[in-house]
Motif scaffolding. Structure first.
Motif, PDB file in Angstrom:
ATOM      1  N   GLY A  46       0.804  -1.224   0.000  1.00  0.00           N
ATOM      2  CA  GLY A  46       0.000   0.000   0.000  1.00  0.00           C
ATOM      3  C   GLY A  46       0.834   1.270   0.000  1.00  0.00           C
ATOM      4  N   LYS A  47       2.158   1.153  -0.100  1.00  0.00           N
ATOM      5  CA  LYS A  47       3.087   2.299  -0.148  1.00  0.00           C
ATOM      6  C   LYS A  47       3.055   3.107   1.150  1.00  0.00           C
ATOM      7  CE  LYS A  47       3.543   0.878  -4.346  1.00  0.00           C
ATOM      8  NZ  LYS A  47       4.629  -0.080  -4.653  1.00  0.00           N
ATOM      9  N   PHE A  48       2.794   2.432   2.290  1.00  0.00           N
ATOM     10  CA  PHE A  48       2.777   3.109   3.580  1.00  0.00           C
ATOM     11  C   PHE A  48       4.180   3.612   3.918  1.00  0.00           C
ATOM     12  CE2 PHE A  48      -1.177   1.493   6.018  1.00  0.00           C
ATOM     13  CZ  PHE A  48      -1.958   1.619   4.887  1.00  0.00           C
ATOM     14  N   ASP A  49       4.219   4.638   4.761  1.00  0.00           N
ATOM     15  CA  ASP A  49       5.507   5.198   5.185  1.00  0.00           C
ATOM     16  C   ASP A  49       6.274   4.240   6.088  1.00  0.00           C
ATOM     17  OD1 ASP A  49       5.500   8.668   4.965  1.00  0.00           O
ATOM     18  OD2 ASP A  49       3.801   7.464   4.332  1.00  0.00           O
TER      19      ASP A  49
ATOM     20  N   THR B  94      -8.608   3.550  13.506  1.00  0.00           N
ATOM     21  CA  THR B  94      -9.091   2.249  13.063  1.00  0.00           C
ATOM     22  C   THR B  94     -10.083   2.469  11.932  1.00  0.00           C
ATOM     23  OG1 THR B  94     -10.822   2.299  14.742  1.00  0.00           O
ATOM     24  CG2 THR B  94      -8.769   1.184  15.320  1.00  0.00           C
ATOM     25  N   TYR B  95     -10.506   1.374  11.308  1.00  0.00           N
ATOM     26  CA  TYR B  95     -11.465   1.511  10.213  1.00  0.00           C
ATOM     27  C   TYR B  95     -12.324   0.254  10.129  1.00  0.00           C
ATOM     28  CZ  TYR B  95      -9.124  -1.877   7.192  1.00  0.00           C
ATOM     29  OH  TYR B  95      -8.630  -3.039   6.674  1.00  0.00           O
TER      30      TYR B  95
ATOM     31  N   SER C 146     -16.562   6.415   0.969  1.00  0.00           N
ATOM     32  CA  SER C 146     -16.836   7.382   2.032  1.00  0.00           C
ATOM     33  C   SER C 146     -15.678   7.455   3.021  1.00  0.00           C
ATOM     34  CB  SER C 146     -18.142   7.039   2.755  1.00  0.00           C
ATOM     35  OG  SER C 146     -18.037   5.835   3.498  1.00  0.00           O
ATOM     36  N   VAL C 147     -15.021   6.311   3.272  1.00  0.00           N
ATOM     37  CA  VAL C 147     -13.863   6.319   4.170  1.00  0.00           C
ATOM     38  C   VAL C 147     -12.705   7.087   3.537  1.00  0.00           C
ATOM     39  CG1 VAL C 147     -12.063   4.842   5.164  1.00  0.00           C
ATOM     40  CG2 VAL C 147     -14.480   4.261   5.473  1.00  0.00           C
TER      41      VAL C 147
ATOM     42  N   LYS D  93      -8.827  -1.580  -1.148  1.00  0.00           N
ATOM     43  CA  LYS D  93     -10.043  -0.860  -1.516  1.00  0.00           C
ATOM     44  C   LYS D  93     -10.006   0.644  -1.256  1.00  0.00           C
ATOM     45  CE  LYS D  93     -12.882  -4.956  -0.539  1.00  0.00           C
ATOM     46  NZ  LYS D  93     -13.990  -5.505   0.293  1.00  0.00           N
ATOM     47  N   VAL D  94      -9.266   1.103  -0.244  1.00  0.00           N
ATOM     48  CA  VAL D  94      -9.269   2.527   0.102  1.00  0.00           C
ATOM     49  C   VAL D  94      -8.056   3.255  -0.465  1.00  0.00           C
ATOM     50  CG1 VAL D  94      -9.258   4.198   1.992  1.00  0.00           C
ATOM     51  CG2 VAL D  94     -10.631   2.111   2.189  1.00  0.00           C
ATOM     52  N   VAL D  95      -6.867   2.648  -0.333  1.00  0.00           N
ATOM     53  CA  VAL D  95      -5.656   3.302  -0.822  1.00  0.00           C
ATOM     54  C   VAL D  95      -5.751   3.657  -2.304  1.00  0.00           C
ATOM     55  CG1 VAL D  95      -3.188   2.947  -1.282  1.00  0.00           C
ATOM     56  CG2 VAL D  95      -4.128   2.439   0.978  1.00  0.00           C
TER      57      VAL D  95
END
Length: 446
Positions: free
Chosen positions: A40-43, A267-268, A374-375, A408-410
């Motif tokens: 997800g290419k997170f830091d 959280t999600y 929406s998130v 789905k969100v990234v």
């Protein structure tokens, strides 16, 4: 924006009873979560630390702590199975020593090619200190003075090596450049050490420094010394107030707002519809705050054995014992417990809440709940409103808790143009937009 992942091994976040839940200590769990974050290419990937198991009524509260292996060991292993993801370790400044911590972090920075980070924390209680030689030797009022000096000392050790100190010259028979390594000498209130540091300067100069304190002292410490704040303010208006307060402090230290990233823990919960996501969120919270956890939650505030009370019944009718506590190692409710009990009683009366329902109501709810679209919109709004620079996601499942977010969100955040499509540099400082830390002073000697 900046995104990071927290391995959910502390407190009652993890729903270990879910069939999809895996081990909290097998390396495959750490690898799956870290590689998902990197996909997800997170830091960075963040590990908490616990130096003693929490206890309630003389028994280990096993639902509160589901696994706390040593952070730097795990991250060193993850360095071999990731290529860009930052690796952030929580290391306590109260019960460790600067030389050993500086050495371990510099080693991780080398092993990972410049991806190390240190979450500098303190410990207030003698209960934790019993595990260590000096016990509870440090008064709570002194914890930040030691933390500040600890970090300062570690930086002096890292700065004792020049960036180009290692310069092999076979003809001269010399491996180090003359003057490239200088002796360190630190004399302070908490540390009096001298010698030669034995790890060359890491690719980042200094590892990225993370700080999680929320007190006035903690905010000032972050403004003076940290690169990232691990914040607890995940509601919009609270986040904006915290963001403004901390960012305004930077100028006093000659720093710009962009030099300190504020990343709340969040959280999600996702669903195909808003209603489905909301229903799932309720189910997850009930799983996180089961009957045993609800009673323990109240005992930490009441200071009494409440095991005889029905978790699905009304709040205890006894007054809290403010001079005694039955839970050890729980730092959340150390002050103003009498006021907190009165507030909770009023809330429970107003909403007709049971013990368990109150525990769910007043403990941290899920931050982002809804459809992927929406998130993504809400995450973007939070950052654009200057309530955060990004987020540290704490999933409720190990190891697959980030899968839906990344899948789905990234992509929607990337579509909006508010999150990177790929890494643009190899180091964690590159990901965060921070410049490498160069040594403050290296004296040239022959």
């Amino acid at each position: 924006m900046h995104l990071a992942a927290h391995f959910p091994g502390v407190n009652n976040t993890t729903v270990w009873s879910d069939p999809a839940s895996g081990s909290q200590i097998d390396f495959d769990s750490f690898r799956h979560l870290a590689q998902t974050a990197e996909r997800g290419k997170f830091d960075f990937f963040f590990l908490a630390e616990g130096l003693r198991l929490r206890e309630a009524k003389g028994r280990i509260h096993d639902l509160d702590v589901v696994g706390r292996p040593e952070s730097l060991t795990v991250l060193s292993a993850l360095a071999a199975v990731t290529t860009h993801l930052g690796l952030a370790a929580t290391v306590n400044s109260t019960f460790n020593e600067p030389y050993e911590v500086a050495r371990r972090l510099a080693t991780l920075d080398h092993l990972s090619g410049g991806r190390a980070a240190w979450n500098v924390v303190t410990s207030f209680d003698a209960f934790t200190g019993e595990n260590f030689r000096r016990g509870g030797f440090l008064a709570e009022a002194d914890r930040y003075t030691r933390a500040k000096e600890f970090l300062q000392t570690a930086r002096e050790l890292w700065d004792s090596w020049a960036s180009d100190a290692v310069a092999p010259d076979p003809e001269a028979g010399r491996f180090l450049r003359p003057g490239g390594v200088t002796p360190f000498r630190h004399r302070g209130r908490h540390f009096d050490i001298s010698g030669l540091f034995n790890v060359p300067r890491g690719p980042q100069g200094h590892p990225v420094i993370i700080q999680a304190g929320d007190s006035d002292e903690g905010r000032e410490f972050a403004a003076s010394s940290a690169d990232v704040i691990f914040s607890r303010h995940s509601k919009l208006e609270e986040g904006r107030a915290f963001y403004r307060d901390v960012k305004r402090r930077l100028a006093a230290y000659g720093r710009r707002p962009e030099e300190l990233k504020i990343l709340p823990a969040v959280t999600y919960v996702l669903g195909d519809t808003e209603a489905e996501a909301a229903e799932r969120a309720v189910e997850i919270r009930r799983a996180q705050v089961g009957p045993q956890t609800a009673i323990y939650f109240l005992e930490a505030v009441w200071g009494r054995d409440l095991s005889g009370y029905d978790p699905d019944g009304p709040l205890p009718d006894v007054e809290p014992d403010l001079d005694e506590g039955v839970s050890k190692g729980h730092a959340a409710f150390r002050r103003d417990r009498g006021e907190l009990v009165a507030k909770w009683r009023a809330l429970a009366e107003e909403k007709k809440l049971s013990i368990r329902e109150l525990a769910i109501e007043v403990s941290a709810p899920q931050t982002f709940i809804g459809t992927p679209r929406s998130v993504a919109d809400e995450i973007d709004h939070f950052v654009q409103a200057d309530a955060a620079d990004g987020f540290i996601f704490v999933p409720h499942l190990t190891p697959g808790g980030l899968d839906d977010l990344v899948d789905k969100v990234v992509p929607l955040l990337q579509e909006k143009g508010v999150f990177r499509a790929d890494y643009t540099g190899p180091t964690l400082r590159d990901h965060l937009g921070l410049t490498p830390r160069t040594q403050d002073r290296i004296e040239e000697t022959s």
